[in-house]
Design an enzyme around this catalytic site. Structure first.
Site, mmCIF file in Angstrom:
data_model
loop_
_atom_site.group_PDB
_atom_site.id
_atom_site.type_symbol
_atom_site.label_atom_id
_atom_site.label_comp_id
_atom_site.label_asym_id
_atom_site.label_seq_id
_atom_site.Cartn_x
_atom_site.Cartn_y
_atom_site.Cartn_z
ATOM 1 N N GLY A 129 84.547 42.897 43.326
ATOM 2 C CA GLY A 129 83.899 41.695 43.836
ATOM 3 C C GLY A 129 82.748 41.244 42.967
ATOM 4 N N GLU A 137 74.222 47.267 38.122
ATOM 5 C CA GLU A 137 75.305 48.257 38.262
ATOM 6 C C GLU A 137 75.012 49.444 37.353
ATOM 7 O OE1 GLU A 137 78.030 50.682 38.916
ATOM 8 O OE2 GLU A 137 78.134 48.852 40.123
ATOM 9 N N GLN A 154 90.839 51.086 41.310
ATOM 10 C CA GLN A 154 91.132 52.161 42.250
ATOM 11 C C GLN A 154 92.481 52.045 42.973
ATOM 12 O OE1 GLN A 154 87.819 53.350 44.647
ATOM 13 N NE2 GLN A 154 89.089 54.469 46.090
ATOM 14 N N VAL A 185 70.632 50.023 42.667
ATOM 15 C CA VAL A 185 69.820 49.290 43.639
ATOM 16 C C VAL A 185 69.186 50.283 44.602
ATOM 17 C CG1 VAL A 185 69.837 47.609 45.521
ATOM 18 C CG2 VAL A 185 71.257 47.230 43.492
ATOM 19 N N CYS A 194 91.424 50.308 51.908
ATOM 20 C CA CYS A 194 92.873 50.436 51.753
ATOM 21 C C CYS A 194 93.444 51.408 52.781
ATOM 22 C CB CYS A 194 93.264 50.880 50.356
ATOM 23 S SG CYS A 194 95.042 50.657 50.063
ATOM 24 N N ASP A 215 84.133 45.246 50.406
ATOM 25 C CA ASP A 215 84.068 46.358 51.353
ATOM 26 C C ASP A 215 82.728 46.500 52.059
ATOM 27 O OD1 ASP A 215 86.598 46.872 50.432
ATOM 28 O OD2 ASP A 215 86.074 48.678 49.311
ATOM 29 N N THR A 267 90.487 45.682 51.288
ATOM 30 C CA THR A 267 91.437 45.900 50.193
ATOM 31 C C THR A 267 91.047 45.074 48.980
ATOM 32 O OG1 THR A 267 92.925 44.072 50.751
ATOM 33 C CG2 THR A 267 93.298 46.178 51.884
ATOM 34 N N ALA A 300 93.096 43.095 47.483
ATOM 35 C CA ALA A 300 93.682 41.771 47.698
ATOM 36 C C ALA A 300 92.753 40.900 48.532
ATOM 37 C CB ALA A 300 95.038 41.909 48.386
ATOM 38 N N CYS A 324 98.353 44.852 51.779
ATOM 39 C CA CYS A 324 98.491 46.282 51.513
ATOM 40 C C CYS A 324 99.899 46.560 51.009
ATOM 41 C CB CYS A 324 98.216 47.089 52.783
ATOM 42 S SG CYS A 324 98.299 48.878 52.517
#
Length: 438
Positions: free
Chosen positions: A42, A63, A71, A106, A189, A324, A333, A335, A367
């Site tokens: 994302g 990051e 994954q 962070v 997932c 997530d 997920t 997707a 999924c």
């Protein structure tokens, strides 16, 4: 032991895995028009989109990880169908050019002052914040883990440190119980815990060991899969292949030295059962990112509190979320992230013009339920659990074409499309179909 220490220290940010780094730290008093926290799927995809919208010099990504992993392919890595190396690339290679990469973790988000504090004590201010920190994995909430992974016969496809242990346990299987678990928490997932069961069954048949194996799936859920259309097909596969599914069974302890797993019956508090195993695949408990949970951005459960329609924060209009880490009532997920990118991009483009967001997310998620080394059931559905299928055939049926898409097409589109902000939107498989027809 070094791998075990890394597992204990692992901090989930989307699908990126924390690593020690030696690069330059953020400078104090930094300010960016758009600050993205989290460099997973994302975060990287939205930073690419924000670069085009705002200009690279106005965008930064916080990051800490040197490596970025795709994954979703770890299901196949755990079954020996793909290599772990193929699932990862350096974060530097996926970071949009010109965008500032702040290689720190962070520590705190303060939406009242529009600032983020990093673990090295620096403070970064922003005009707009995109939160993409992923969720937290909690192996430690199962007694005997993560230290149990130092023993053989046990693995998990949910960590870079343990996914290859799954494949080793499968290869070393001789006879006995092959046990697969699903925790009593939200997971990313939600199909993955049973995908590895179907692949293990296929591998044991291929190697002539299936007759000596009891393949057992213990899930905390009251159903095999949340969408009935696909669950019905999965139950047929379970019966055809003589797989044992036990509902409302939650893993609470692993005695790795004895090869024993302890489960609690969620319908009968206090009742436990001990299973001996020859192979154990653990899906760990998961929960909200701890930085979000400790901030003003969280809902009561600790998830990022965003609008289910446009991904804008419910109380802070210059804060947005994806993936997530959010409380969106849909399956977590890759997707779903792909679908959310176009919605969020549109939302931000409206907000910066002081206009009302006009694009609504329907909760699309997908999924690809891997049922063997060459078949997949492609589940696609919305917030209401209604199928949102792409193809003009019954996707609840196992198909070789869908496996090819899962194993080979989607990784390519991930690296060269989604992460570059060039692919995604409601129904990413539908968009793929449209592209193929042009």
């Amino acid at each position: 032991m070094a791998a075990l220490r890394r597992l204990r220290q692992c901090h989930s940010t989307g699908i990126a895995i924390s690593r020690v780094h030696t690069s330059s730290r953020a400078s104090a008093q930094l300010h960016y028009k758009v600050l993205v926290v989290g460099g997973g799927s994302g975060g990287i995809s939205m930073s690419a989109r924000m670069k085009r919208m705002m200009g690279a010099e106005n965008v930064a990504v916080v990051e800490p990880s040197e490596m970025h992993y795709y994954q979703p392919i770890w299901t196949l890595v755990g079954a020996g169908a793909k290599t772990l190396t193929s699932s990862g690339r350096s974060t530097a290679s996926v970071m949009p050019s010109g965008v500032k990469w702040v290689k720190s973790k962070v520590q705190e988000i303060n939406p009242d002052t529009n600032t983020v504090r990093t673990d090295d004590g620096n403070e970064i201010s922003y005009e707009y914040l995109i939160v993409a920190l992923g969720l937290q994995i909690h192996f430690e909430k199962i007694k005997g883990l993560p230290e149990g992974f130092e023993h053989p016969k046990i693995g998990s496809n949910y960590s870079v440190q343990t996914v290859e242990k799954t494949w080793k346990a499968l290869q070393d299987f001789k006879e006995g119980n092959a046990v697969f678990t699903f925790p009593n928490t939200p997971v990313k997932c939600a199909g993955a815990p049973q995908k590895i069961m179907y692949l293990a069954d296929a591998y044991l048949r291929k190697t002539g060991k299936r007759e000596k194996a009891n393949v057992i799936y213990n899930t905390s859920l009251p159903v095999l899969f949340g969408i009935k259309k696909y669950a019905d097909s999965l139950w047929d596969i379970v019966k055809q292949r003589d797989l044992q599914v036990n509902l409302r069974q939650n893993l609470i302890e692993v005695r790795a030295d004895k090869q024993e797993a302890v489960f609690e019956n969620l319908d009968k508090p206090g009742e436990t059962k001990v299973l001996e195993y020859e192979m154990l695949h653990v899906t760990p408990p998961m929960g909200p990112n701890l930085v979000i949970k400790g901030s003003l951005l969280a809902d009561e459960a600790g998830w990022l509190d965003v609008s289910k329609d446009n991904l804008q924060h419910k109380r802070y209009p210059n804060v947005f979320g994806i993936g997530d880490c959010t409380n969106l009532p849909t399956a977590k997920t890759g997707a779903a992230v792909a679908a959310q990118t176009a919605i969020l991009n549109r939302t931000i483009s409206k907000v910066i013009k002081n206009e009302k967001p006009d694009k609504i997310y329907d909760g699309y998620t997908s999924c690809p339920l891997v049922t063997s080394y060459n078949t997949v059931i492609l589940a696609e559905f919305d917030y209401n659990g209604q199928p949102l299928e792409t193809f003009p055939f019954n996707q609840a049926k196992e198909r070789r074409l869908m496996y090819y898409m899962k194993a080979d097409v989607m990784p390519h589109l991930y690296w060269h499309g989604l992460l570059r902000g060039l692919w995604g939107g409601p129904g990413p498989y539908r968009k793929l179909l449209h592209l193929g027809m042009k």
